[in-house]
Design a protein around this motif. Structure first.
Motif, PDB file in Angstrom:
ATOM      1  N   TRP A 133       3.396  -4.096 -15.307  1.00  0.00           N
ATOM      2  CA  TRP A 133       2.075  -4.721 -15.278  1.00  0.00           C
ATOM      3  C   TRP A 133       2.127  -6.201 -15.626  1.00  0.00           C
ATOM      4  CZ3 TRP A 133      -2.376  -3.251 -13.168  1.00  0.00           C
ATOM      5  CH2 TRP A 133      -3.524  -3.967 -13.482  1.00  0.00           C
ATOM      6  N   ARG A 134       3.183  -6.633 -16.316  1.00  0.00           N
ATOM      7  CA  ARG A 134       3.305  -8.063 -16.622  1.00  0.00           C
ATOM      8  C   ARG A 134       3.374  -8.901 -15.352  1.00  0.00           C
ATOM      9  NH1 ARG A 134       8.525  -8.048 -20.400  1.00  0.00           N
ATOM     10  NH2 ARG A 134       9.184  -6.915 -18.521  1.00  0.00           N
ATOM     11  N   MET A 135       3.724  -8.288 -14.231  1.00  0.00           N
ATOM     12  CA  MET A 135       3.868  -8.999 -12.973  1.00  0.00           C
ATOM     13  C   MET A 135       2.587  -9.005 -12.146  1.00  0.00           C
ATOM     14  SD  MET A 135       6.890 -10.003 -13.345  1.00  0.00           S
ATOM     15  CE  MET A 135       7.128 -10.736 -11.721  1.00  0.00           C
ATOM     16  N   VAL A 136       1.459  -8.593 -12.736  1.00  0.00           N
ATOM     17  CA  VAL A 136       0.241  -8.437 -11.954  1.00  0.00           C
ATOM     18  C   VAL A 136      -0.235  -9.761 -11.356  1.00  0.00           C
ATOM     19  CG1 VAL A 136      -1.352  -8.660 -13.929  1.00  0.00           C
ATOM     20  CG2 VAL A 136      -2.028  -7.339 -11.905  1.00  0.00           C
ATOM     21  N   ASP A 137      -0.058 -10.872 -12.056  1.00  0.00           N
ATOM     22  CA  ASP A 137      -0.494 -12.166 -11.506  1.00  0.00           C
ATOM     23  C   ASP A 137       0.242 -12.498 -10.214  1.00  0.00           C
ATOM     24  OD1 ASP A 137      -2.547 -13.174 -13.229  1.00  0.00           O
ATOM     25  OD2 ASP A 137      -1.039 -13.470 -14.775  1.00  0.00           O
ATOM     26  N   THR A 138       1.529 -12.223 -10.193  1.00  0.00           N
ATOM     27  CA  THR A 138       2.308 -12.441  -8.978  1.00  0.00           C
ATOM     28  C   THR A 138       1.956 -11.410  -7.918  1.00  0.00           C
ATOM     29  OG1 THR A 138       4.133 -13.361 -10.267  1.00  0.00           O
ATOM     30  CG2 THR A 138       4.642 -12.593  -8.037  1.00  0.00           C
ATOM     31  N   ALA A 139       1.776 -10.171  -8.335  1.00  0.00           N
ATOM     32  CA  ALA A 139       1.526  -9.084  -7.391  1.00  0.00           C
ATOM     33  C   ALA A 139       0.258  -9.316  -6.579  1.00  0.00           C
ATOM     34  CB  ALA A 139       1.439  -7.755  -8.136  1.00  0.00           C
ATOM     35  N   ILE A 140      -0.790  -9.818  -7.206  1.00  0.00           N
ATOM     36  CA  ILE A 140      -2.059  -9.934  -6.491  1.00  0.00           C
ATOM     37  C   ILE A 140      -2.084 -11.106  -5.515  1.00  0.00           C
ATOM     38  CG2 ILE A 140      -3.480  -8.703  -8.144  1.00  0.00           C
ATOM     39  CD1 ILE A 140      -4.253 -11.227  -9.460  1.00  0.00           C
ATOM     40  N   THR A 141      -1.029 -11.898  -5.467  1.00  0.00           N
ATOM     41  CA  THR A 141      -0.929 -12.913  -4.422  1.00  0.00           C
ATOM     42  C   THR A 141      -0.365 -12.338  -3.129  1.00  0.00           C
ATOM     43  OG1 THR A 141       1.300 -13.632  -5.080  1.00  0.00           O
ATOM     44  CG2 THR A 141      -0.566 -14.699  -6.169  1.00  0.00           C
ATOM     45  N   ASP A 142       0.152 -11.110  -3.187  1.00  0.00           N
ATOM     46  CA  ASP A 142       0.703 -10.439  -2.015  1.00  0.00           C
ATOM     47  C   ASP A 142      -0.396  -9.616  -1.340  1.00  0.00           C
ATOM     48  OD1 ASP A 142       1.932  -7.836  -0.794  1.00  0.00           O
ATOM     49  OD2 ASP A 142       3.591  -9.262  -0.835  1.00  0.00           O
ATOM     50  N   THR A 143      -0.657  -9.861  -0.072  1.00  0.00           N
ATOM     51  CA  THR A 143      -1.767  -9.221   0.629  1.00  0.00           C
ATOM     52  C   THR A 143      -1.649  -7.700   0.625  1.00  0.00           C
ATOM     53  OG1 THR A 143      -2.031 -11.140   2.067  1.00  0.00           O
ATOM     54  CG2 THR A 143      -3.010  -9.077   2.814  1.00  0.00           C
ATOM     55  N   ALA A 144      -0.462  -7.175   0.865  1.00  0.00           N
ATOM     56  CA  ALA A 144      -0.280  -5.728   0.929  1.00  0.00           C
ATOM     57  C   ALA A 144      -0.507  -5.081  -0.435  1.00  0.00           C
ATOM     58  CB  ALA A 144       1.113  -5.390   1.455  1.00  0.00           C
ATOM     59  N   ILE A 145       0.000  -5.708  -1.495  1.00  0.00           N
ATOM     60  CA  ILE A 145      -0.192  -5.164  -2.835  1.00  0.00           C
ATOM     61  C   ILE A 145      -1.663  -5.236  -3.226  1.00  0.00           C
ATOM     62  CG2 ILE A 145       0.332  -5.498  -5.285  1.00  0.00           C
ATOM     63  CD1 ILE A 145       3.115  -6.384  -4.472  1.00  0.00           C
ATOM     64  N   ARG A 146      -2.289  -6.350  -2.905  1.00  0.00           N
ATOM     65  CA  ARG A 146      -3.712  -6.506  -3.207  1.00  0.00           C
ATOM     66  C   ARG A 146      -4.531  -5.421  -2.503  1.00  0.00           C
ATOM     67  NH1 ARG A 146      -3.781 -11.602  -2.192  1.00  0.00           N
ATOM     68  NH2 ARG A 146      -4.738 -11.554  -0.134  1.00  0.00           N
ATOM     69  N   GLN A 147      -4.192  -5.128  -1.261  1.00  0.00           N
ATOM     70  CA  GLN A 147      -4.871  -4.074  -0.512  1.00  0.00           C
ATOM     71  C   GLN A 147      -4.709  -2.721  -1.205  1.00  0.00           C
ATOM     72  OE1 GLN A 147      -6.691  -4.710   2.112  1.00  0.00           O
ATOM     73  NE2 GLN A 147      -6.817  -2.902   3.434  1.00  0.00           N
ATOM     74  N   THR A 148      -3.511  -2.440  -1.681  1.00  0.00           N
ATOM     75  CA  THR A 148      -3.257  -1.174  -2.359  1.00  0.00           C
ATOM     76  C   THR A 148      -4.026  -1.090  -3.671  1.00  0.00           C
ATOM     77  OG1 THR A 148      -1.054  -1.027  -1.376  1.00  0.00           O
ATOM     78  CG2 THR A 148      -1.454   0.304  -3.335  1.00  0.00           C
TER      79      THR A 148
END
Length: 229
Positions: A146-161
């Motif tokens: 979860w520490r990587m959430v800031d980076t993760a939400i910049t990815d369109t596919a991850i944001r969609q999920t």
């Protein structure tokens, strides 16, 4: 797109399942739990709007200093439909899923509704008294840190999920996040709150006649693991 809430050292933090405009039901639930707005907070997994009787009232809860929410897929559908009124596909999709309630709003209230929905973060990190965090997003968390959430939400596919995903709960996949004590989600109606490892799903279908889940963070952390085959 990511809100971090400091520890609540004075009161309780409640986790709220999909609300869908049922503000009276929420108020009854808060009263039953002895909710104190001067000390306690509510953190919603999103889907404040559509299907129920008071979508604008549910959205306006965000204006309260004790209420926080992530963006659900119904807020996404609403914003997509209102941003592109000429797109019949977006309009039809939203209205098929309980939308269209903004037709009765005056211009000022409509502007407020759009701003409130637009300002909703995709993720909330809840810092816990004594250390540790709970992560909140609407659909499911596809990561393991979860520490990587800031980076993760910049990815369109991850944001969609994070907004639309439901495979973990449908397939009853046990998750193990390395840094969050729990990640909490709604989106998929289920009979009862269900914990699968570090992932906790709390949309119990209140708008379809089920219960409205309202649990303290402490209760969520001690919730028993679901049986999986």
């Amino acid at each position: 797109m990511h809100l971090r809430l400091p520890p609540n050292e004075l009161g309780r933090d409640f986790l709220l399942g999909d609300l869908h405009g049922q503000t009276e039901l929420l108020q009854a639930s808060l009263t039953a739990r002895g909710f104190d707005p001067s000390r306690d907070r509510v953190i919603s997994v999103g889907d404040l709007v559509d299907r129920g009787p008071d979508s604008i009232g549910a959205l306006r809860l965000i204006e309260e200093p004790w209420f926080f929410a992530v963006r659900g897929n119904h807020e996404v559908m609403m914003l997509d439909a209102l941003a592109t009124p000429e797109n019949e596909t977006n309009q039809t999709f939203w209205k098929m899923n309980g939308g269209g309630w903004t037709d009765s709003l005056d211009a000022n209230t409509m502007a407020v509704a759009i701003k409130l929905a637009t300002d909703l973060p995709l993720a909330i990190t809840l810092d816990l008294p004594g250390g540790g965090v709970i992560g909140i997003c609407h659909g499911e968390w596809p990561g393991q840190d979860w520490r990587m959430v800031d980076t993760a939400i910049t990815d369109t596919a991850i944001r969609q999920t994070m907004v639309w995903g439901r495979q973990q709960i449908k397939e009853r996949r046990v998750r193990s996040d390395h840094t969050a004590k729990l990640t909490v989600h709604g989106h998929t109606p289920i009979d009862a709150p269900t914990r699968l490892g570090s992932a906790f799903f709390i949309d119990t279908g209140a708008v379809y006649g089920g219960a409205l889940t309202l649990l303290t963070a402490r209760e969520a952390l001690s919730w028993p693991q679901a049986l999986v085959s």
